[in-house]
Structure formats: structure tokens, C-alpha cells
Enzyme design. Structure first.
Site, short mmCIF file in Angstrom:
data_model
loop_
_atom_site.label_atom_id
_atom_site.label_comp_id
_atom_site.label_asym_id
_atom_site.label_seq_id
_atom_site.Cartn_x
_atom_site.Cartn_y
_atom_site.Cartn_z
N HIS A 1 9.22 -2.97 -0.53
CA HIS A 1 8.00 -2.64 -1.42
C HIS A 1 7.17 -1.65 -0.45
O HIS A 1 6.67 -0.73 -1.01
CB HIS A 1 7.62 -3.69 -1.75
CG HIS A 1 6.05 -3.60 -2.64
ND1 HIS A 1 6.06 -3.70 -3.86
CD2 HIS A 1 4.94 -3.12 -2.24
CE1 HIS A 1 4.72 -3.28 -4.38
NE2 HIS A 1 4.08 -3.07 -3.20
N GLU A 2 6.85 -2.20 0.60
CA GLU A 2 5.80 -1.59 1.46
C GLU A 2 6.30 -0.14 2.02
O GLU A 2 5.52 0.97 1.88
CB GLU A 2 5.57 -2.36 2.71
CG GLU A 2 4.72 -3.70 2.38
CD GLU A 2 3.49 -3.48 1.47
OE1 GLU A 2 2.89 -2.47 1.38
OE2 GLU A 2 3.21 -4.34 0.48
N HIS B 1 5.84 2.47 -0.55
CA HIS B 1 4.55 3.18 -0.82
C HIS B 1 4.58 4.54 0.11
O HIS B 1 4.05 5.57 -0.15
CB HIS B 1 3.57 2.19 -0.16
CG HIS B 1 3.24 1.26 -1.34
ND1 HIS B 1 2.88 1.88 -2.47
CD2 HIS B 1 2.95 0.14 -1.17
CE1 HIS B 1 2.49 0.83 -3.31
NE2 HIS B 1 2.36 -0.41 -2.63
N GLU C 1 2.70 1.30 -7.73
CA GLU C 1 2.94 -0.18 -7.56
C GLU C 1 4.42 -0.30 -8.18
O GLU C 1 5.21 -1.08 -7.40
CB GLU C 1 2.01 -0.98 -8.12
CG GLU C 1 1.02 -1.34 -7.23
CD GLU C 1 1.29 -2.06 -5.97
OE1 GLU C 1 2.19 -2.80 -5.89
OE2 GLU C 1 0.95 -1.63 -4.74
N HIS D 1 -1.65 -3.51 -9.62
CA HIS D 1 -0.58 -4.48 -9.48
C HIS D 1 -0.10 -5.07 -10.96
O HIS D 1 0.97 -5.46 -10.98
CB HIS D 1 -0.86 -5.49 -8.66
CG HIS D 1 -1.33 -4.92 -7.34
ND1 HIS D 1 -2.44 -4.80 -6.93
CD2 HIS D 1 -0.34 -4.78 -6.38
CE1 HIS D 1 -2.39 -4.53 -5.69
NE2 HIS D 1 -1.20 -4.63 -5.20
#
Length: 517
Positions: free
Chosen positions: A331-332, A335, A355, A419
Site C-alpha cells: 500500500h505505502e 502511494h 487511497e 480513506h
């Protein structure tokens, strides 16, 4: 930021069409040459696509498809000033035919480029705004930068100020404040911090890429390094170094364990990008980001920062639940991928799509790993137990199960925290992958409803994430909203599988099922 295998259908062998529209993996040298070549032709391209003599193009990314199509992403300038919200992608086929995807169709023009409001006034106002509206502690504002703001409505001359500080939960803040350079009125504000053999806590015993000197340096994957912040909140801390090549013991009390999880997650994500998406690292340049673990004291979050080009992980409640699970790592890093491609602005609907992109690709990474200790699922952050009751952060089959996320689009979705406004896109991805109704995947039961009462048939997860990535990297822009995401994914499905195929129809059906028509 995050806080916050059985497969439907068959990936099968790629069709000839899919092979042709799939992005090629470019080496660092090839990508550099492509960027330089595109920049050399930027003035000619600007005239060819109808820009005025006052406008210029600055190359940001180049994606080359196997069929010879080249997608070149540009930032725009006006009289030498950056145009925020003026980004565009030029698609040039092998036969020379061009088309363009723009973040805005507005004509870029302002009456004058001399500001009425002084830069220092804009800087002080931005710092006050960050403290008052965002709760930023100890705000420090950079020198204001003169820009043209074109992301919302008619283009205007503006000041952009970046205010740094710390949010209430300990997360760093990089708040961009845009103010009218004539009236001083704040036009827009958004956050740039996107909050989200090793014996790991979550993935079992895994193989890690390390350096011969026994440091957590993955020389096979762009030189990715993992650092120990040791409770700090600035800098890199110290590179993990050991006397042997065994890292951690699977327990949070061993400082190397969180590092092993983060390092493993970065490696799997790198491999997924390269082998499944045809991308050589986050920026496509073969250079890795780095990871920082043990941020702060009992910090219950993880985040990506473009400024440091790094992922940062807290240790969770009582410093015993580090946020380093595989899907969170994916996920990170994603980004960073979004920042390097579409640049989806981290606010309103584009922020929700930002997101969702990280949730979608983080989920894809988890399935790709095929790790028996952390099997693939459509749950976000199920291992880190942030709530303390064993429930995940988010659910892709029915996002509203978390009590906050939207299952489908409405005119109010953009008002939600990013989110939670991610819900319709996460739901879309699940429906496109697996279809609607009750289903069990890898031992997890799902039951996905549709807003219009339809029955959606999935096309398989692999095709779904390839469509999403194609849309992200070639058709989405900084201001893409849900309607724009539908258009982008339909174009991507048409490129990969044909506009008359079942994949294209399924994309339309899945969007309709979350009320995006």
C-alpha cells in the site's frame, strides 16, 4: 497512509492484444533516453496538441507499450510558471496518430503574472491556515512559489506554500496551501504525506535481499535499504547491520523483526511491479525507495513521503503491533507509484482514488506473494489489528462493513476522508475481480452487493489489476474523479482486451454496480 489461492476467472495466457498494450520494462538508461528525447521534442509536441505560445511542457514520465504506442506524461507551464492541475498525457501510436488526456480542458491564461499579494503574506497566511484548519503543530512555511492554479475552475495566478509540521497523531505534515495571488483567498489545500532469511512477525520465515556485509540492503532491487529510527521522527536513523544474515525472531520485541517484515514487503512489491506491471521500480528508473521502522513511540500508522522517497512504519499499540504487514508495505509503496504516474491529488474524489490505488495494488501484492503465513485476501490491514478486536481496517467486498466507507458513489463521497471515499473504487475492484454475491476465497467468506441490484461476473484479479494500472499510468491525471476513473479504466480495458470483449463490458458493469455511470 493506511489508517487508518483461488481466483475467479482465469488469468490464462495473455492475448495478442494484451501483449501489445502491455508496458515494456525499461532499464534506467532506456528510461533516461526516453525522457530526454521527449523533452527535446516538447516544444513541437506543445504546438501539435494546440497549446498556446505561452505554454510549455515538462516531461515527467514515459511509458512504452509493446505495440509501439508511447504515453508521455507532462507538467505544463505558463510564461515559465508551473501550472498546477494542468498536467496531461500524450498518447502517440506507432503510425504517428496522437490523442491527449488532460487534467483540465480549460484554456490556460491569466491576465497578468505579477502578484498583488506579497509572497510573504501568502506564506504567513498558509501557516496560520494549517494550524487552524488542519491542527498542524509547530507549522513552518516554505517560501511561497508563484504558480497558475488550474485544477478547479478558471485558471488564476496563485501562490503555493508548503507548510510542514506534525499532526495530532504524530504523523508528519506537508500541507500544500494554494492562495489567489490577487485577493489572498485560499483556493485549495491538501496533504502530501500519504498515510500507510528474515523471521518476520506477519509473513513467517522468508528470504531477504541483503548485502554481503550483512546489512539490510537489497542490491538486486534498486538498492532498497531498511533503517531503524529507534523512536525518532526525523532523518534515516541507522541502517540495520548484523553479524549474521539471519534477521529477527518473529517477535515484536526483537527490533530486527519489524525490519524483516518491511524489507520483505518492499522486495515483493518491487517484484510485483516488475513482473506483473512491467515497471522497473516505483519511478520506473530502477532506483529503490527506502524503509524506516520504529517511528515514534507506539505510533499507530504508516505513511509514504515523496519528500524523502520513503516508507515509514510505526510500532502500533504498546509498540507490539508494527504496521509492517505485506499489504501495508505494498500500500505505502503504491502511494509512491501514484505520485510518479497520475499524481492523484490527495483530497476529495481524487484522494479517494489515490487511497484505493494503494489498497488495490497492496492487495494484489499480497496475492502475488503466495505466502502461506499471510495468504491473499480482499481485507486491508487484517494482520496489524489496529482496532484491537481482530478486524481489518477496510473490506473491499463491502466497504461499509468498517462503519465509515462508502459502498458506492454519491455526490457526497468527495466530502469523506480519503480513506473512506476510497470505498467505491475498492468495491469496483472486488466486483471486477470476483463478481457479486457470496463467495469464499482462500478461506475468507465475502458477500458483495451491488447498488443497482445487478449480478456482476468477475474477470479474475490479474486482469483487474492490469486494467487499473494501465488506467493509472496512462489515462488518469492529478484531478481524475470517479467519472474520470470509469473513462480511464474503460480505455485501459479496450487497449488490453478490446472494446468489444467481455473484459470491457465487465468494467462498465462493475462501475454501474457502484453507481458510477
Amino acid at each position: 497512509m493506511v489508517v487508518v489461492g483461488v481466483q475467479s476467472g482465469s488469468a490464462g495466457a495473455a492475448t495478442d492484444r494484451e501483449d501489445g498494450a502491455t508496458a515494456l520494462v525499461l532499464s534506467a538508461a532506456q528510461r533516461t533516453a526516453a525522457l530526454q528525447g521527449a523533452q527535446a521534442e516538447a516544444a513541437t509536441t506543445a504546438r501539435a496538441i494546440g497549446l498556446s505560445d505561452r505554454e510549455g511542457l515538462v516531461v515527467r514520465d514515459v511509458v512504452k507499450d509493446a505495440d509501439g504506442t508511447v504515453h508521455t506524461r507532462y507538467e505544463r507551464t505558463y510564461e515559465g510558471l508551473p501550472v498546477l492541475g494542468g498536467d496531461l498525457v500524450v498518447h502517440k501510436k506507432k503510425d504517428g496518430a496522437r490523442s491527449t488526456t488532460k487534467a483540465t480542458d480549460a484554456r490556460i491564461s491569466v491576465p497578468a503574472t505579477t502578484a498583488t499579494v506579497p509572497a510573504d503574506t501568502a506564506r504567513r497566511s498558509a501557516a496560520a491556515s494549517a494550524a487552524a484548519s488542519a491542527g498542524t503543530k509547530a507549522p513552518a512555511a516554505s517560501a511561497a512559489r508563484k504558480v497558475v492554479w488550474a485544477a478547479t475552475g478558471k485558471p488564476v495566478l496563485a501562490w503555493e506554500t508548503v507548510v510542514t509540521g506534525v499532526r495530532a497523531d504524530g504523523t508528519p505534515s506537508e500541507r500544500h496551501v494554494i492562495a489567489d495571488a490577487t485577493s489572498g483567498k485560499e483556493l485549495y489545500a491538501y496533504e502530501a504525506i500519504d498515510t500507510g532469511t528474515g523471521n518476520t512477525q506477519y509473513s513467517g520465515q522468508v528470504t531477504l535481499g541483503t548485502a554481503p556485509s550483512f546489512t539490510l540492503t537489497d542490491t538486486a532491487r534498486g538498492g532498497h535499504k531498511t533503517y531503524d529510527l529507534n523512536g525518532g521522527t526525523n532523518g534515516t536513523g541507522s541502517l540495520f547491520t548484523n553479524s549474521t544474515d539471519v534477521w529477527g525472531n518473529g517477535q515484536a520485541t526483537n527490533r530486527e523483526t519489524a525490519a524483516a517484515d518491511a524489507h520483505y514487503g518492499a522486495a515483493v512489491t518491487w517484484d510485483f511491479y516488475k513482473n506483473e506491471l512491467g515497471r522497473n521500480g516505483i519511478r520506473g528508473d530502477g532506483v529503490a525507495a527506502y524503509s524506516r521502522v520504529h517511528y515514534g513511540d507506539a505510533y499507530v500508522n504508516a505513511f509514504w513521503s515523496d519528500q524523502c522517497f520513503c516508507m515509514t512504519y510505526g510500532d502500533g499499540t504498546a509498540n507490539l503491533k508494527p504496521l509492517t504487514s505485506l499489504d501495508v508495505a505494498g500500500h505505502e509503496m503504491s502511494h509512491g507509484l501514484t505520485a510518479s504516474t497520475a499524481g492523484l491529488r490527495y483530497s476529495r474524489e481524487s484522494g479517494g482514488l489515490n487511497e484505493a490505488t494503494s489498497d488495490i495494488l497492496g492487495t494484489a501484492v499480497e496475492f502475488y506473494a503466495a505466502n502461506s503465513s499471510d495468504v491473499g485476501d480482499y481485507l486491508i490491514g487484517e494482520k496489524i489489528d489496529i482496532r484491537g478486536n481482530g478486524t481489518p481496517l477496510r473490506y473491499m467486498d463491502r466497504p461499509s462493513r468498517d462503519g465509515n466507507s462508502a459502498d458506492s458513489w454519491s455526490k457526497n463521497v468527495g466530502r469523506l476522508d480519503v480513506h473512506y471515499s476510497s470505498g467505491p473504487a475498492n468495491h469496483f475492484f472486488y466486483l471486477l475481480s470476483e463478481g457479486s454475491g457470496a463467495k469464499t476465497v482462500n478461506g475468507v467468506a465475502y458477500d458483495s452487493p451491488t447498488a443497482n441490484g445487478s449480478t456482476v461476473t468477475g474477470i479474475g484479479r490479474t486482469k483487474a489489476y492490469k486494467i487499473w494500472y494501465k488506467a493509472l499510468s496512462t489515462y488518469m491525471t492529478s484531478s481524475t474523479d470517479y467519472a474520470g476513473a470509469r473513462t480511464a479504466t474503460l480505455k485501459a480495458a479496450g487497449d488490453l482486451y478490446g472494446a468489444t470483449g467481455p473484459e470491457y463490458a465487465a468494467v462498465g458493469a462493475a462501475w454501474a454496480a457502484v453507481n458510477v455511470n
